[in-house]
Write an enzyme that holds these catalytic residues in place. Structure first.
Site, mmCIF file in Angstrom:
data_model
loop_
_atom_site.group_PDB
_atom_site.id
_atom_site.type_symbol
_atom_site.label_atom_id
_atom_site.label_comp_id
_atom_site.label_asym_id
_atom_site.label_seq_id
_atom_site.Cartn_x
_atom_site.Cartn_y
_atom_site.Cartn_z
ATOM 1 N N ASP A 1 0.858 -1.189 0.000
ATOM 2 C CA ASP A 1 0.000 0.000 0.000
ATOM 3 C C ASP A 1 0.901 1.250 0.000
ATOM 4 O O ASP A 1 1.877 1.333 0.753
ATOM 5 C CB ASP A 1 -0.901 -0.007 1.238
ATOM 6 C CG ASP A 1 -2.025 1.014 1.148
ATOM 7 O OD1 ASP A 1 -3.198 0.591 1.141
ATOM 8 O OD2 ASP A 1 -1.731 2.225 1.083
ATOM 9 N N ILE A 2 0.567 2.212 -0.833
ATOM 10 C CA ILE A 2 1.389 3.420 -0.986
ATOM 11 C C ILE A 2 1.359 4.299 0.274
ATOM 12 O O ILE A 2 2.263 5.105 0.508
ATOM 13 C CB ILE A 2 0.910 4.223 -2.229
ATOM 14 C CG1 ILE A 2 2.019 5.108 -2.768
ATOM 15 C CG2 ILE A 2 -0.346 5.028 -1.932
ATOM 16 C CD1 ILE A 2 1.710 5.711 -4.145
ATOM 17 N N ASN B 1 -12.990 -3.207 2.230
ATOM 18 C CA ASN B 1 -14.060 -2.215 2.277
ATOM 19 C C ASN B 1 -14.930 -2.292 1.017
ATOM 20 O O ASN B 1 -14.400 -2.401 -0.084
ATOM 21 C CB ASN B 1 -13.458 -0.810 2.397
ATOM 22 C CG ASN B 1 -12.609 -0.655 3.652
ATOM 23 O OD1 ASN B 1 -12.902 -1.258 4.678
ATOM 24 N ND2 ASN B 1 -11.550 0.129 3.576
ATOM 25 N N GLN C 1 -14.410 2.629 1.287
ATOM 26 C CA GLN C 1 -13.736 2.244 0.044
ATOM 27 C C GLN C 1 -13.413 3.500 -0.753
ATOM 28 O O GLN C 1 -14.297 4.313 -1.043
ATOM 29 C CB GLN C 1 -14.618 1.298 -0.794
ATOM 30 C CG GLN C 1 -13.896 0.760 -2.027
ATOM 31 C CD GLN C 1 -14.714 -0.281 -2.804
ATOM 32 O OE1 GLN C 1 -15.911 -0.470 -2.546
ATOM 33 N NE2 GLN C 1 -14.066 -0.944 -3.749
ATOM 34 N N HIS D 1 -10.205 -4.962 -3.401
ATOM 35 C CA HIS D 1 -8.892 -5.215 -2.800
ATOM 36 C C HIS D 1 -9.040 -5.626 -1.353
ATOM 37 O O HIS D 1 -9.961 -5.180 -0.664
ATOM 38 C CB HIS D 1 -7.977 -3.985 -2.913
ATOM 39 C CG HIS D 1 -8.586 -2.732 -2.375
ATOM 40 N ND1 HIS D 1 -9.510 -1.991 -3.084
ATOM 41 C CD2 HIS D 1 -8.431 -2.102 -1.188
ATOM 42 C CE1 HIS D 1 -9.886 -0.951 -2.355
ATOM 43 N NE2 HIS D 1 -9.246 -0.996 -1.195
ATOM 44 N N HIS E 1 -6.950 -5.714 2.268
ATOM 45 C CA HIS E 1 -5.788 -5.183 2.989
ATOM 46 C C HIS E 1 -5.256 -6.251 3.940
ATOM 47 O O HIS E 1 -6.035 -6.909 4.625
ATOM 48 C CB HIS E 1 -6.190 -4.003 3.885
ATOM 49 C CG HIS E 1 -6.738 -2.806 3.171
ATOM 50 N ND1 HIS E 1 -6.006 -1.660 2.990
ATOM 51 C CD2 HIS E 1 -7.953 -2.551 2.633
ATOM 52 C CE1 HIS E 1 -6.750 -0.752 2.377
ATOM 53 N NE2 HIS E 1 -7.940 -1.264 2.144
HETATM 54 P P1 5GP Z 1 -9.708 1.564 0.459
HETATM 55 O O1 5GP Z 1 -9.962 2.701 1.386
HETATM 56 O O2 5GP Z 1 -10.336 1.749 -0.900
HETATM 57 O O3 5GP Z 1 -10.058 0.235 1.077
HETATM 58 O O4 5GP Z 1 -8.149 1.501 0.293
HETATM 59 C C1 5GP Z 1 -7.449 1.947 -0.831
HETATM 60 C C2 5GP Z 1 -5.990 1.822 -0.525
HETATM 61 O O5 5GP Z 1 -5.269 1.965 -1.728
HETATM 62 C C3 5GP Z 1 -5.469 2.893 0.439
HETATM 63 O O6 5GP Z 1 -4.921 2.290 1.596
HETATM 64 C C4 5GP Z 1 -4.427 3.651 -0.387
HETATM 65 O O7 5GP Z 1 -3.304 4.035 0.363
HETATM 66 C C5 5GP Z 1 -4.079 2.639 -1.472
HETATM 67 N N1 5GP Z 1 -3.674 3.258 -2.738
HETATM 68 C C6 5GP Z 1 -4.340 4.227 -3.421
HETATM 69 N N2 5GP Z 1 -3.684 4.550 -4.564
HETATM 70 C C7 5GP Z 1 -2.588 3.747 -4.608
HETATM 71 C C8 5GP Z 1 -1.523 3.597 -5.543
HETATM 72 O O8 5GP Z 1 -1.436 4.278 -6.566
HETATM 73 N N3 5GP Z 1 -0.577 2.681 -5.260
HETATM 74 C C9 5GP Z 1 -0.633 1.890 -4.127
HETATM 75 N N4 5GP Z 1 0.361 1.014 -3.943
HETATM 76 N N5 5GP Z 1 -1.623 1.999 -3.226
HETATM 77 C C10 5GP Z 1 -2.591 2.913 -3.455
#
Ligand code: 5GP
Ligand code: ZN
Length: 146
Positions: A39-40, A95, A102, A108, A110
């Protein structure tokens, strides 16, 4: 959305761009259906995301077969993340929908390494009256009847 033979991608999806190699990622594992990368913006070092290579928005859109394979891969990668980070535990979370947090609308999972006393709070709990609990139990169960 573009569908080409078995390829399903969404043109403006950041995770589809990662799958295509248009955006770099710190790749941990891949097979023909699944990709795992860091995760970035990690909650802890080693915070990992596991995605299907095809674009599916959330768990309800995931083909059962891909979901089952993703679950198996999540177990394998969780073990590696836990060992590599020396974590005391880890969260596997996922999520669905903006209301659930989300932010990227490509399914995805985590994997978040956790450490004793790391101070991260889990969600608060509610007291729901017994009759409301009974009603929601019956309502949910009614949607599960074959
Ligand atoms: P969500 O809140 O949708 O469950 O989580 C999305 C996750 O994707 C976040 O933890 C965010 O840091 C990660 N993320 C978003 N854009 C990128 C990206 O370009 N590269 C990577 N490696 N992670 C990303
Ligand atoms: Zn996508």
């Amino acid at each position: 959305m573009v569908q080409k033979n078995t390829e399903v991608i969404s043109m403006d999806c950041v995770f589809c761009k990662i799958v295509k190699g248009d955006i770099p990622c710190q790749k941990l594992y891949e097979n023909d259906k699944i990709l795992a990368f860091l995760d970035i913006s990690p909650i802890h070092k080693g915070h990992t995301l596991i995605i299907p290579k095809e674009h599916h928005e959330n768990i309800l859109d995931m083909p059962d077969e891909t979901l089952a394979e993703l679950a198996k891969t999540t177990k394998k990668i969780s073990k590696a993340v836990k060992e590599a980070t020396n974590a005391d535990g880890f969260n596997v979370t996922q999520n669905n929908g903006a209301a659930a947090g989300q932010a990227v609308f490509h399914f995805h999972t985590h994997i978040i390494p956790r450490f004793d006393g790391d101070g991260l709070k889990t969600w608060p709990h509610k007291d729901i009256p017994e009759e409301e609990m009974k009603r929601i139990q019956e309502d949910i169960a009614s949607f599960l009847k074959d």
